[in-house]
Design a protein around this motif. Structure first.
Motif, PDB file in Angstrom:
ATOM      1  N   GLN A 258      57.686  32.907  30.029  1.00 48.36           N
ATOM      2  CA  GLN A 258      58.356  33.754  29.044  1.00 48.36           C
ATOM      3  C   GLN A 258      57.515  33.973  27.785  1.00 48.36           C
ATOM      4  O   GLN A 258      57.523  35.061  27.202  1.00 48.36           O
ATOM      5  CB  GLN A 258      59.690  33.103  28.649  1.00 48.36           C
ATOM      6  CG  GLN A 258      60.495  33.865  27.609  1.00 48.36           C
ATOM      7  CD  GLN A 258      61.034  35.185  28.138  1.00 48.36           C
ATOM      8  OE1 GLN A 258      61.401  35.284  29.306  1.00 48.36           O
ATOM      9  NE2 GLN A 258      61.072  36.201  27.283  1.00 48.36           N
ATOM     10  N   ASN A 262      52.691  36.958  26.060  1.00 45.11           N
ATOM     11  CA  ASN A 262      53.748  37.940  25.854  1.00 45.11           C
ATOM     12  C   ASN A 262      53.430  38.812  24.633  1.00 45.11           C
ATOM     13  O   ASN A 262      53.477  38.335  23.499  1.00 45.11           O
ATOM     14  CB  ASN A 262      55.088  37.232  25.651  1.00 45.11           C
ATOM     15  CG  ASN A 262      56.264  38.191  25.609  1.00 45.11           C
ATOM     16  OD1 ASN A 262      56.088  39.398  25.447  1.00 45.11           O
ATOM     17  ND2 ASN A 262      57.455  37.663  25.758  1.00 45.11           N
ATOM     18  N   HIS A 320      63.579  33.287  22.751  1.00 38.11           N
ATOM     19  CA  HIS A 320      62.818  33.302  24.006  1.00 38.11           C
ATOM     20  C   HIS A 320      63.040  32.020  24.810  1.00 38.11           C
ATOM     21  O   HIS A 320      63.040  32.060  26.048  1.00 38.11           O
ATOM     22  CB  HIS A 320      61.328  33.506  23.700  1.00 38.11           C
ATOM     23  CG  HIS A 320      60.984  34.923  23.382  1.00 38.11           C
ATOM     24  ND1 HIS A 320      60.605  35.838  24.339  1.00 38.11           N
ATOM     25  CD2 HIS A 320      60.997  35.607  22.210  1.00 38.11           C
ATOM     26  CE1 HIS A 320      60.382  37.012  23.774  1.00 38.11           C
ATOM     27  NE2 HIS A 320      60.610  36.904  22.482  1.00 38.11           N
TER      28      HIS A 320
END
Length: 550
Positions: A258, A262, A320
């Motif tokens: 995640q 990113n 997140h």
């Protein structure tokens, strides 16, 4: 244009010849050598108190910064420019069989010629326009350039309507003990000599931003850096009954998927975009093999910031982390459902719930529950943990969180977010005050004057893209944001401490004019001779002259 080439190259080689790997006695050797060289100059023989070494503060390693200053005689201005660069390097094990030549540029150059190397490295070896070796780029050539200017102004103080301070720092490559300790010396010099710090010019290395990039960059500030860290608890189970538990490594893997790489977590500002977060460690705490799943895992990420405060970063990462936890539970249920189908068992939804806490939240809840009993226990625990010298500040922080977690009544699986290392603030020079406006004007002037002497574009950018110690001389975030670092760092006040008030008190506008080259921290580390030995020192000199004499 001053004829700087031969002298800067000579001093660069002398500095590179001293193996000064961070956290070794070589850091002492290079500081002693540099201080002795400066002390031998006529100006400093007459003014011996104007050069000194200063041991780092609250540091388990013995090492020293080197300071020297020249007072101008052209006028009565107290304006002062600080010239800063670090004398330590990373290790040399990457040189393998050429390790003994890593700090001998001429011998290394010849040895590399006989090796199979990448095409661009071969081109640079054959051109003889590059200097190879550990520290040639990062960043002893930068220190050599600053030494040249210190020597020059010591011979020509009549050219200065103000002062310059030479600051050669140690421990840039690990924990920034050098620059953080040096703040005390800079403050003392300010008080004793009336120095008014107009600017700081750092000399860390610059490099191409992409393949084929021919620009030589000057940076008007630097990215900041945080090390957000995650202690992840699960529910242990025997591997023969794996769906009865929740493996924290499974959550950690989803968390890394995640967060790492990113682009949504890139802090864009002033038209520039830093690198996204990337994992620097991911582990569990099992010391030996067993058939039980891990009790907890630990992961931390490099995180560059330009405009976001530490508090904002925590809030974003909590979102997140919750997404990652949700995804892990959903995927685990899907796997379990499919397993039940193929094994002929009845499926029932697994009991796990998403739970993400800040370290500050966890500890405050325990203090409310246990009060002084907990406070005394954790104080003693930290003192005992400090005796384990093998623990760096990051693992020390994790062990503290592990101990704090033992006091929590609710042991359901959770992600605990905290900071486990130094917060390096972002530095910006945008013209928001008179000192910054003067520095930007001086920089524009210097680039305009020097560019005709060099055939590659000299380009100004806002943020030095790798973390550097400019971040320890200025700070723009408010006290509330700094408190979010302090309150969420388990090692604060025991293994780790930064006097952010001292940084805020000095708050020196900082830019980076550094050596140009390739492959810092790599066995092919090298710096371009013309730019580094000639263009860089002249750029720096023109900035100084414009700042102090106008």
């Amino acid at each position: 244009m001053l004829k700087t080439y031969e002298e800067v190259l000579r001093v660069t080689n002398e500095l590179v010849n001293i193996e000064s790997i961070v956290n070794t006695e070589g850091e002492i050797d290079i500081s002693k050598s540099l201080a002795k060289t400066i002390s031998s100059l006529p100006y400093f023989q007459k003014n011996s108190s104007y050069v000194f070494t200063s041991r780092t503060i609250d540091d388990e390693v013995e090492r020293y910064n080197v300071f020297a200053f020249v007072k101008g005689t052209k006028g009565d201005s107290n304006k002062t420019v600080v010239l800063m660069g670090h004398t330590d390097t990373v290790g040399i094990d990457d040189y393998n069989s050429l390790k003994e030549k890593a700090c001998l540029p001429n011998e290394l150059h010849e040895a590399l010629k006989s090796e199979k190397v990448p095409p661009l490295v071969r081109e640079h070896l054959e051109s003889n326009e590059w200097l190879f070796g550990r520290g040639t780029l990062d960043m002893k050539s930068g220190v050599a350039s600053h030494y040249y200017l210190l020597k020059y102004y010591s011979e020509h103080p009549e050219e200065l309507n103000g002062n310059i301070v030479f600051f050669a720092e140690c421990d840039e490559e690990d924990s920034s003990h050098g620059v953080l300790s040096g703040l005390t010396d800079l403050k003392r010099l300010k008080e004793e000599h009336g120095f008014d710090y107009a600017a700081l010019i750092n000399s860390d290395f610059v490099a191409p931003k992409y393949e084929g990039d021919e620009s030589r960059y000057i940076y008007k500030g630097s990215v900041g850096k945080l090390l957000p860290s995650f202690y992840i608890t699960g529910a242990e189970s025997h591997v023969g009954s794996s769906f009865e538990g929740l493996d924290p490594n499974y959550i950690a893997a989803e968390l890394t998927r995640q967060i790492a790489y990113n682009p949504e977590l890139c802090d864009q500002s002033l038209g520039e975009t830093p690198m996204p977060p990337v994992s620097l460690k991911q582990t569990d705490f099992k010391e030996t093999y067993t058939v039980q799943t891990a009790l907890a895992s630990y992961v931390y990420y490099n995180f560059f910031v330009q405009s976001w405060s530490p508090k904002e970063v925590l809030e974003k990462l909590k979102i997140h982390a919750e997404m990652a936890f949700d995804n892990a539970i959903t995927n685990l249920n899907n796997h379990y459902k499919r397993y039940c189908e193929i094994s002929g068992q009845e499926y029932a939804k697994l009991p796990w719930k998403t739970r993400v806490l800040f370290y500050e939240e966890l500890e405050q809840s325990i203090i409310v529950e246990y009060g002084d009993d907990y406070k005394e226990h954790i104080k003693i625990f930290k003192q005992e943990l400090l005796k384990n010298k093998a623990l760096d500040v990051r693992m020390y922080s994790a062990r503290v969180v592990e101990e704090v977690w033992k006091w929590s009544k609710d042991k359901s699986p959770a992600i605990i977010i905290f900071y486990s290392s130094l917060y390096s603030p972002c530095v910006e020079v945008t013209g928001k005050n008179e000192k910054e406006k003067n520095l930007l004007m001086a920089l524009d002037y210097a680039v305009e004057k020097v560019q005709p002497y060099y055939d590659k574009p000299i380009v100004q950018k806002n943020y030095f893209p790798h973390i550097c110690d400019m971040s320890c001389v200025a700070i723009n975030v408010d006290e509330d944001s700094v408190n979010s670092v302090i309150n969420n760092n388990p090692s604060w006040g025991s293994k780790h401490y930064v006097n952010y008030d001292a940084i805020r008190e000095l708050n020196i506008p900082a830019i980076n004019i550094g050596p140009y080259g390739y492959d810092a921290h790599n066995r092919y580390e090298r710096t371009e001779l013309k730019y580094t030995m000639e263009i860089m020192p002249n750029l720096t000199k023109l900035v100084i002259d414009k700042l102090l004499n106008n």
